[in-house]
Motif scaffolding. Sequence first.
Motif, PDB file in Angstrom:
ATOM      1  N   ARG A   9      -8.683  28.820 -15.101  1.00  0.00           N
ATOM      2  CA  ARG A   9      -9.612  29.652 -15.867  1.00  0.00           C
ATOM      3  C   ARG A   9      -9.869  31.000 -15.230  1.00  0.00           C
ATOM      4  N   TYR A  10      -9.447  31.169 -13.980  1.00  0.00           N
ATOM      5  CA  TYR A  10      -9.614  32.488 -13.365  1.00  0.00           C
ATOM      6  C   TYR A  10      -8.900  33.541 -14.213  1.00  0.00           C
ATOM      7  N   CYS A  11      -7.704  33.209 -14.676  1.00  0.00           N
ATOM      8  CA  CYS A  11      -6.942  34.152 -15.499  1.00  0.00           C
ATOM      9  C   CYS A  11      -7.076  33.838 -16.990  1.00  0.00           C
ATOM     10  N   THR A  30      -9.186  33.059 -19.272  1.00  0.00           N
ATOM     11  CA  THR A  30     -10.633  32.978 -19.434  1.00  0.00           C
ATOM     12  C   THR A  30     -11.066  32.485 -20.804  1.00  0.00           C
ATOM     13  N   GLU A  64     -11.935  28.001 -22.681  1.00  0.00           N
ATOM     14  CA  GLU A  64     -13.070  27.114 -22.964  1.00  0.00           C
ATOM     15  C   GLU A  64     -13.887  27.567 -24.168  1.00  0.00           C
ATOM     16  N   ALA A  98      -7.410  30.774 -28.354  1.00  0.00           N
ATOM     17  CA  ALA A  98      -6.330  31.147 -27.444  1.00  0.00           C
ATOM     18  C   ALA A  98      -6.807  31.038 -26.003  1.00  0.00           C
ATOM     19  N   THR A 157      -5.646  32.736 -23.796  1.00  0.00           N
ATOM     20  CA  THR A 157      -5.516  34.151 -23.460  1.00  0.00           C
ATOM     21  C   THR A 157      -4.745  34.415 -22.179  1.00  0.00           C
ATOM     22  N   LEU A 158      -3.764  35.264 -22.316  1.00  0.00           N
ATOM     23  CA  LEU A 158      -3.119  35.826 -21.138  1.00  0.00           C
ATOM     24  C   LEU A 158      -4.076  36.844 -20.549  1.00  0.00           C
ATOM     25  N   VAL A 192      -6.894  41.881 -14.454  1.00  0.00           N
ATOM     26  CA  VAL A 192      -7.131  40.652 -13.687  1.00  0.00           C
ATOM     27  C   VAL A 192      -6.093  40.508 -12.576  1.00  0.00           C
ATOM     28  N   ARG A 249       6.387  34.691 -24.634  1.00  0.00           N
ATOM     29  CA  ARG A 249       5.603  33.512 -24.941  1.00  0.00           C
ATOM     30  C   ARG A 249       6.463  32.256 -24.776  1.00  0.00           C
ATOM     31  N   HIS A 293       4.906  28.761 -24.904  1.00  0.00           N
ATOM     32  CA  HIS A 293       4.368  27.722 -25.793  1.00  0.00           C
ATOM     33  C   HIS A 293       3.991  28.379 -27.108  1.00  0.00           C
TER      34      HIS A 293
END
Lengths: 228, 236
Positions: free
Chosen positions: A79-81, A83, A86, A90, A92-93, A98, A130, A132
Amino acid sequence: MDSQQKDPRQGGHDPFRFPKWANTIRLPVTLAAALAPLYILGLLYLLFSPGATSVGYQPEQPVPYSHQLHAGQLGIDCRYCHTGVETGAAATLPPTSVCMNCHATVRTQSEKLQLVRESFATGMPIPWVRVHDLPDFVYFDHSAHVRRGVGCESCHGRVDKMEVVRQAEGLNMAWCLECHRDPVPHLRPEDAVTVMGYVPDEPQFELGRRLRDARHITPKTDCSTCHR
Amino acid sequence: MPRIMKSAAVVLTLLALIPVLMLVKARVTDSGRPRLSLVYDMDDQAKVKTQRAGALFADGRAMRPPPTGTVARDELVGQDRRRDGRVDTLWVETFPAPVTAATLERGRERYGVYCAPCHGLAGNGDGIVAKRAEALMEGTWVPPSNLVDAAIRARPVGHLYNTIRFGIRKMPAYGSQIGVDDRWAIVAYVRALQAAQAGSPSDLPPADLAALGPPPAPAAATTTATTTGTTGTTQQ
């Protein structure tokens, strides 16, 4: 049979009659003819199955980012990257900023990070490939899964061991439904969702059933759950 | 049977194995080529989805970046001590919302995700990323602060909040990764880390202090601790 095999004109082989040796290949030919459809169906099955079409997709990325180093060795939480995982659909990339959290001061001269620095300077995103990718008619929501305790690992595999990200699961509909019909093998406590290589203290089916009942997890299997 | 028939049978069998082997190879090896889409249907539709480049604008963005100074609908204009951690130039000294056990638990979790890589799980500045950066001997690297230091303990909570949001010195801004409430939860957890390592008995409410019993005599501290260990009066 013997009496019919004589050719009146040449006294030899009649081209319009099966030669005698044809009898010996009747069984093999019959078997081959019977197995041919099975063979073709088998090939089609193997060809269409996600094991051949999707699993193992491992494209080269514009930046040689290693999850093995960052998530594995350094143990940085997913989750550091990622974000958004949760709270949104997405995961998210991360924006390049970051990356620059650390790489503004660490490995500032690295050639591998040239594109990252350029992206940070110009504001244009890094053209990650991408891995997945669900069909566009599927509406998957990360937060719905993560917040119910489905571990990242269940769908993405041991990312902490991947030098280059590789698709570990088929992501096909039958595979989705497998878990929607019985989520027990994939449920984890809240604080273990992002853990890689999680081993529960109790048998997984006991833990999973307890979590499923406590959280009232009843995944839907009707069409509109994912196709909207 | 003519010989050619036998040879043909062998060759055909071998040829039939080739597609099988190709498929087996496709299944056991990884490939960088795009995945096979046999029934294409509407897998890729001409619409913009999250985190995908669109063809509408030259830069590939689906929407235009908002002009500088744009205010979102639910964004507050003016001062807000919860959002800013300060009022004018004064740091907020108290938490804008009550700190509960749930807040601390949330803070602990978020701290583990965003802060611990550098500051370490206990806040001593010995996170694994910091250790690696030091091992690499990066000239530009500045070691992260020990959050239990007196200087940081003395900072108002608003200052700590602002540091998470905008960064400080070499520490980058975490405002884009950590939301407002989570920032406050982390500040609360940092306060808990500080209290755990640099607190004194006088920080405790009288009832809890009484439960601890009388402090051990300083001269015989070690022996007292071992002998009273079983009575449950040792300090934690």
